[in-house]
Write a protein that holds these residues in place. Structure first.
Motif, PDB file in Angstrom:
ATOM      1  N   ALA A 153       0.801  -1.217   0.000  1.00 52.14           N
ATOM      2  CA  ALA A 153       0.000   0.000   0.000  1.00 52.14           C
ATOM      3  C   ALA A 153       0.836   1.271   0.000  1.00 52.14           C
ATOM      4  O   ALA A 153       0.296   2.368  -0.090  1.00 52.14           O
ATOM      5  N   MET A 154       2.168   1.154   0.078  1.00 57.22           N
ATOM      6  CA  MET A 154       3.021   2.339   0.138  1.00 57.22           C
ATOM      7  C   MET A 154       3.237   2.922  -1.245  1.00 57.22           C
ATOM      8  O   MET A 154       3.355   2.183  -2.224  1.00 57.22           O
ATOM      9  N   PRO A 155       3.318   4.227  -1.396  1.00 53.81           N
ATOM     10  CA  PRO A 155       3.640   4.827  -2.682  1.00 53.81           C
ATOM     11  C   PRO A 155       5.102   4.596  -3.026  1.00 53.81           C
ATOM     12  O   PRO A 155       5.955   4.527  -2.153  1.00 53.81           O
ATOM     13  N   ALA A 156       5.384   4.447  -4.321  1.00 55.46           N
ATOM     14  CA  ALA A 156       6.767   4.306  -4.762  1.00 55.46           C
ATOM     15  C   ALA A 156       7.483   5.641  -4.619  1.00 55.46           C
ATOM     16  O   ALA A 156       6.924   6.684  -4.873  1.00 55.46           O
ATOM     17  N   ARG A 157       8.756   5.600  -4.199  1.00 59.00           N
ATOM     18  CA  ARG A 157       9.501   6.821  -3.976  1.00 59.00           C
ATOM     19  C   ARG A 157      10.592   7.020  -5.015  1.00 59.00           C
ATOM     20  O   ARG A 157      11.077   8.127  -5.190  1.00 59.00           O
ATOM     21  N   ALA A 158      10.994   5.932  -5.669  1.00 60.56           N
ATOM     22  CA  ALA A 158      12.067   6.086  -6.639  1.00 60.56           C
ATOM     23  C   ALA A 158      11.585   6.833  -7.867  1.00 60.56           C
ATOM     24  O   ALA A 158      12.359   7.506  -8.528  1.00 60.56           O
ATOM     25  N   GLN A 159      10.299   6.700  -8.207  1.00 61.39           N
ATOM     26  CA  GLN A 159       9.721   7.361  -9.364  1.00 61.39           C
ATOM     27  C   GLN A 159       8.376   7.956  -8.945  1.00 61.39           C
ATOM     28  O   GLN A 159       7.804   7.582  -7.931  1.00 61.39           O
TER      29      GLN A 159
ATOM     30  N   VAL B 297       4.457   8.301  -9.009  1.00 67.30           N
ATOM     31  CA  VAL B 297       3.443   7.260  -9.136  1.00 67.30           C
ATOM     32  C   VAL B 297       2.104   7.903  -9.488  1.00 67.30           C
ATOM     33  O   VAL B 297       1.658   8.841  -8.821  1.00 67.30           O
ATOM     34  N   LEU B 298       1.498   7.383 -10.541  1.00 65.77           N
ATOM     35  CA  LEU B 298       0.140   7.784 -10.904  1.00 65.77           C
ATOM     36  C   LEU B 298      -0.817   6.752 -10.341  1.00 65.77           C
ATOM     37  O   LEU B 298      -0.701   5.565 -10.641  1.00 65.77           O
ATOM     38  N   ARG B 299      -1.764   7.198  -9.539  1.00 59.97           N
ATOM     39  CA  ARG B 299      -2.774   6.316  -8.973  1.00 59.97           C
ATOM     40  C   ARG B 299      -4.126   6.713  -9.521  1.00 59.97           C
ATOM     41  O   ARG B 299      -4.415   7.897  -9.699  1.00 59.97           O
TER      42      ARG B 299
ATOM     43  N   ASP C 137      -9.353  -5.846  -9.122  1.00 63.86           N
ATOM     44  CA  ASP C 137     -10.788  -6.110  -9.000  1.00 63.86           C
ATOM     45  C   ASP C 137     -11.579  -4.893  -8.550  1.00 63.86           C
ATOM     46  O   ASP C 137     -12.777  -4.777  -8.838  1.00 63.86           O
ATOM     47  N   ALA C 138     -10.923  -3.983  -7.847  1.00 60.98           N
ATOM     48  CA  ALA C 138     -11.599  -2.761  -7.394  1.00 60.98           C
ATOM     49  C   ALA C 138     -11.471  -1.631  -8.406  1.00 60.98           C
ATOM     50  O   ALA C 138     -11.878  -0.502  -8.117  1.00 60.98           O
ATOM     51  N   GLY C 139     -10.909  -1.905  -9.584  1.00 63.35           N
ATOM     52  CA  GLY C 139     -10.746  -0.883 -10.611  1.00 63.35           C
ATOM     53  C   GLY C 139      -9.579   0.038 -10.376  1.00 63.35           C
ATOM     54  O   GLY C 139      -9.419   1.030 -11.113  1.00 63.35           O
ATOM     55  N   ARG C 140      -8.733  -0.261  -9.406  1.00 63.54           N
ATOM     56  CA  ARG C 140      -7.638   0.637  -9.064  1.00 63.54           C
ATOM     57  C   ARG C 140      -6.337   0.208  -9.737  1.00 63.54           C
ATOM     58  O   ARG C 140      -6.122  -0.979 -10.028  1.00 63.54           O
ATOM     59  N   PHE C 141      -5.447   1.175  -9.940  1.00 62.46           N
ATOM     60  CA  PHE C 141      -4.131   0.908 -10.502  1.00 62.46           C
ATOM     61  C   PHE C 141      -3.127   1.874  -9.900  1.00 62.46           C
ATOM     62  O   PHE C 141      -3.480   2.938  -9.381  1.00 62.46           O
ATOM     63  N   ALA C 142      -1.858   1.487  -9.959  1.00 59.67           N
ATOM     64  CA  ALA C 142      -0.742   2.341  -9.562  1.00 59.67           C
ATOM     65  C   ALA C 142       0.356   2.133 -10.592  1.00 59.67           C
ATOM     66  O   ALA C 142       0.795   0.997 -10.820  1.00 59.67           O
TER      67      ALA C 142
ATOM     68  N   PRO D 130      -0.187  16.554 -13.373  1.00 57.62           N
ATOM     69  CA  PRO D 130       1.022  16.781 -12.561  1.00 57.62           C
ATOM     70  C   PRO D 130       1.121  15.739 -11.453  1.00 57.62           C
ATOM     71  O   PRO D 130       0.124  15.383 -10.826  1.00 57.62           O
ATOM     72  N   LEU D 131       2.341  15.273 -11.231  1.00 58.04           N
ATOM     73  CA  LEU D 131       2.584  14.255 -10.208  1.00 58.04           C
ATOM     74  C   LEU D 131       3.591  14.759  -9.203  1.00 58.04           C
ATOM     75  O   LEU D 131       4.505  15.523  -9.549  1.00 58.04           O
ATOM     76  N   PRO D 132       3.463  14.367  -7.933  1.00 58.01           N
ATOM     77  CA  PRO D 132       2.395  13.524  -7.388  1.00 58.01           C
ATOM     78  C   PRO D 132       1.096  14.292  -7.273  1.00 58.01           C
ATOM     79  O   PRO D 132       1.079  15.517  -7.236  1.00 58.01           O
ATOM     80  N   GLY D 133      -0.011  13.538  -7.219  1.00 60.64           N
ATOM     81  CA  GLY D 133      -1.313  14.151  -7.142  1.00 60.64           C
ATOM     82  C   GLY D 133      -2.318  13.189  -6.561  1.00 60.64           C
ATOM     83  O   GLY D 133      -1.998  12.040  -6.231  1.00 60.64           O
ATOM     84  N   PRO D 134      -3.565  13.600  -6.430  1.00 64.05           N
ATOM     85  CA  PRO D 134      -4.598  12.723  -5.872  1.00 64.05           C
ATOM     86  C   PRO D 134      -4.946  11.608  -6.851  1.00 64.05           C
ATOM     87  O   PRO D 134      -4.576  11.636  -8.028  1.00 64.05           O
ATOM     88  N   GLU D 135      -5.688  10.629  -6.351  1.00 61.46           N
ATOM     89  CA  GLU D 135      -6.126   9.510  -7.189  1.00 61.46           C
ATOM     90  C   GLU D 135      -6.984  10.032  -8.331  1.00 61.46           C
ATOM     91  O   GLU D 135      -7.923  10.807  -8.130  1.00 61.46           O
TER      92      GLU D 135
END
Length: 650
Positions: free
Chosen positions: A17-23, A25-27, A57-62, A90-95
């Protein structure tokens, strides 16, 4: 569950569940525009699908976005929906919330089988122009699990793979796979009966039905299937033929049934979903009750590339309840330029068990690469099992800092032993020189009413074929103890054994290993000629101090050779478990004896006795072409040659 395993599971679920920090991330989340329900398996791509992922299954992606792609367009597509396209925010940003609109069906039901088969034929003919005509390299996320009858994962393994694809005009179901990273959770409590699946990461090749020309698109099997058009659809705003296929009535050669999707303009296969028929399950090499697959392709640079593979197998086992084996592969990056094939040492082998691969776990690596988000049900099942194992551990205390319980220790030691164990078989030429002769043998022991006479003719030959079964235990990576049993074939009955040391050194440490082999063994080999069977008139018969009381006896003339056997050879590793070996040996005789062996032929075989009389002996008369002699017309020569295979258990 050992303490470290529990801690690792908790850490892994947190990292999921953690966001990637090396690059960056678009969620996002993809929903149906009318029903507002989540849409699973939608393809998300950036830079015209050079990198991408899929929704869970929940329609989500990262999706991890390299800085170089920050100004590229984002596309979302799924069969039956209008495609979505916009510039990356623009990233980072909200889902990001994305809604897809349904596309109307392009075709109604059509029942003209001949024309539908023509569509499939045309799609097959256009494979060379629709798919890569040169090698490509896919970076992909892989997941497999072995679930119990309630759907709970017994183990879960994830990995990041590099998949080398040969040009699609070349029909193949094989290719190279490199495991770059992996992580696992093994929740199985049973230690004695375990099914570890092999070949999982190779599903990126095995399930690529276009590349391998699966049976349902193989012109050689078109006569086995019925093809029909179902209501049409669209993909990337282009009309698509939906073709169903199933075995013709009464046909037992068709292994599959399902549907495939073909672009109406280019006749490219966009994907397929199918299951194995009862005939297909019978033709499969494992104990499967059911098997289903789903495969999709995506466009990039004017060609279609493998995007996703999903499969599920329900297997019945000789012991215990059935297991549900599940796996999926997702292409996260496509490279059509850097397609250097990985070296042998970097490549996975089909028979390697992915669950046991040796790639070390690196949490920082996972935070910088795109993975497929796990379904909520899967995460919950893992947590539930983790809690149950924690409760179970209250009744089985583990010392602090001890990662291996006492219950696990024997399995670990046994596993270490197996990792050093090899066995194999060889065939070769045994240098047995034989001169043509007519033998006459008479045996008449004093004091007994027993004796026999036998005539025997021997054919000339220069060598005999022999087989060898060998066991090796590695003391070091290069030095091993070996024990081998040998048997000769032809006009002689011969058995023997050899024991000694074997040394091998890799001449090509950075490529497919080619070993130089050297060995030294002590060998004991007999080469005998059967003289027939005889009735024993004396139940108290003793020959050379051995009691032979059986009703029926047999006699055999033997040449027994004891020798030192130095050897030189080569070994070529065919896979991480299998090695092709070829050796040349030289016999340095220590002692050669001629003898007559008399054996019991009746009675329980474990209690039968045999007596040996060394020649010359006053009770034995041996004539060769009428001349008294103590020598046999067959003698070993020094050179031996063999070729065979050695198999490593782990």
């Amino acid at each position: 569950m050992p303490v470290l395993k529990r801690h690792f599971l908790l850490l892994w679920l947190v990292l999921l569940a953690m966001p990637a920090r090396a690059q960056l991330v678009l969620r996002g989340r993809v929903l149906d525009a009318e029903t507002h329900q989540p849409i699973p398996n939608a393809q998300v791509g950036v830079a015209d699908n050079r990198i991408g992922t899929s929704t869970n299954d929940a329609g989500r992606f990262a999706l991890s976005i390299p800085p170089a792609y920050a100004g590229q367009p984002l596309t979302v597509a799924l069969l039956g929906y209008q495609s979505y396209r916009q510039m990356l925010p623009p990233l980072p940003g909200p889902e990001l919330l994305i809604e897809l609109k349904m596309s109307p069906a392009a075709l109604g039901e059509v029942q003209v089988t001949g024309s539908v088969l023509g569509i499939v034929r045309e799609a097959v003919a256009r494979i060379p122009r629709n798919y890569p005509g040169r090698p490509t390299q896919l970076t992909g996320f892989y997941r497999e699990s072995d679930n119990d009858s309630l759907g709970r994962p017994r183990y879960l393994v994830e990995g990041l793979l590099t998949v080398y694809k040969a040009p699609y005009p070349q029909r193949t179901s094989t290719g190279e796979v490199q495991i770059r990273q992996s992580r696992k959770v093994d929740l199985r409590s049973d230690k004695l009966v375990r099914i570890d699946w092999a070949g999982g990461p190779f599903i990126a090749h095995l399930a690529d039905f276009v590349h391998r020309r699966a049976q349902f698109i193989d012109p050689g099997h078109f006569r086995d299937y019925d093809y029909r058009l179902a209501p049409g659809s669209s993909y990337h705003d282009r009309p698509v033929y939906v073709v169903t296929f199933a075995p013709k009535a009464g046909n037992r050669r068709a292994d599959f049934a399902g549907r495939m999707y073909i672009d109406q303009d280019t006749y490219a296969f966009l994907g397929a979903e199918w299951r194995y028929t009862p005939a297909g399950l019978r033709h499969s090499p494992n104990l499967a009750d059911s098997r289903a697959l789903r495969v999709a392709y995506q466009p990039y640079a004017g060609r279609w590339h493998l995007k996703t593979v999903w499969w599920q197998t329900r297997a019945r086992l000789p012991i215990g309840p059935p297991l549900n084996y599940f796996g999926e592969f997702l292409t996260t990056a496509i490279d059509t330029a850097q397609t250097v094939r990985p070296g042998y040492l970097e490549r996975a082998q089909y028979h390697d068990v992915f669950l046991r691969n040796a790639v070390a776990y690196d949490s920082a690596f996972w935070r910088g690469h795109t993975t497929l988000l796990p379904p909520e049900t899967l995460r919950q099942a893992l947590l539930d099992q983790q809690r149950q194992h924690r409760a179970d551990s209250l009744f089985r205390p583990v010392a602090a800092g001890d990662s291996t319980s006492a219950k696990d220790a024997p399995q670990t030691l046994f596993g270490k032993f197996l990792s050093r164990f090899r066995y194999g078989g060889m065939v070769g030429a045994w240098p047995l020189s034989v001169a043509a002769a007519g033998l006459a043998v008479a045996y008449a022991p004093d004091g007994y009413g027993f004796g026999f006479q036998a005539d025997n003719s021997v054919k000339a030959q220069s060598f005999s074929v022999y087989s060898q079964f060998e066991y090796q235990f590695e003391l070091t990576h290069e030095l091993a103890v070996r024990l081998a049993t040998q048997r000769l074939y032809g006009q002689f009955r011969a058995d023997g054994w050899a024991a000694g040391l074997s040394y091998q050194r890799n001449f090509r440490p950075r490529h497919r290993p080619l070993y130089g082999r050297a060995g030294l063994a002590y060998t004991r080999q007999t080469a005998g000629r059967e003289l027939g069977t005889f009735a024993n008139p004396d139940a108290g018969l003793r020959v050379a101090g051995t009691h032979l009381g059986a009703d029926e006896l047999s006699a055999q003339l033997q040449a027994l050779t004891e020798a030192l056997q130095p050897s030189l050879g080569l070994g070529l590793e065919l896979s991480h478990k299998l090695e092709l070996v070829a050796d040349a040996s030289y016999l340095l005789p220590l002692r050669t004896r001629t003898r007559l062996q008399i054996s019991e032929e009746s009675g329980f075989f474990l209690a039968r006795s045999a007596a040996v009389i060394n020649l010359p002996h006053p009770d034995v008369s041996l004539r060769d072409n009428g001349q008294l002699t103590a020598a046999l017309p067959w003698q070993p020569r020094p050179w031996l040659f063999s070729i065979g295979l050695l198999y490593r258990l782990r």
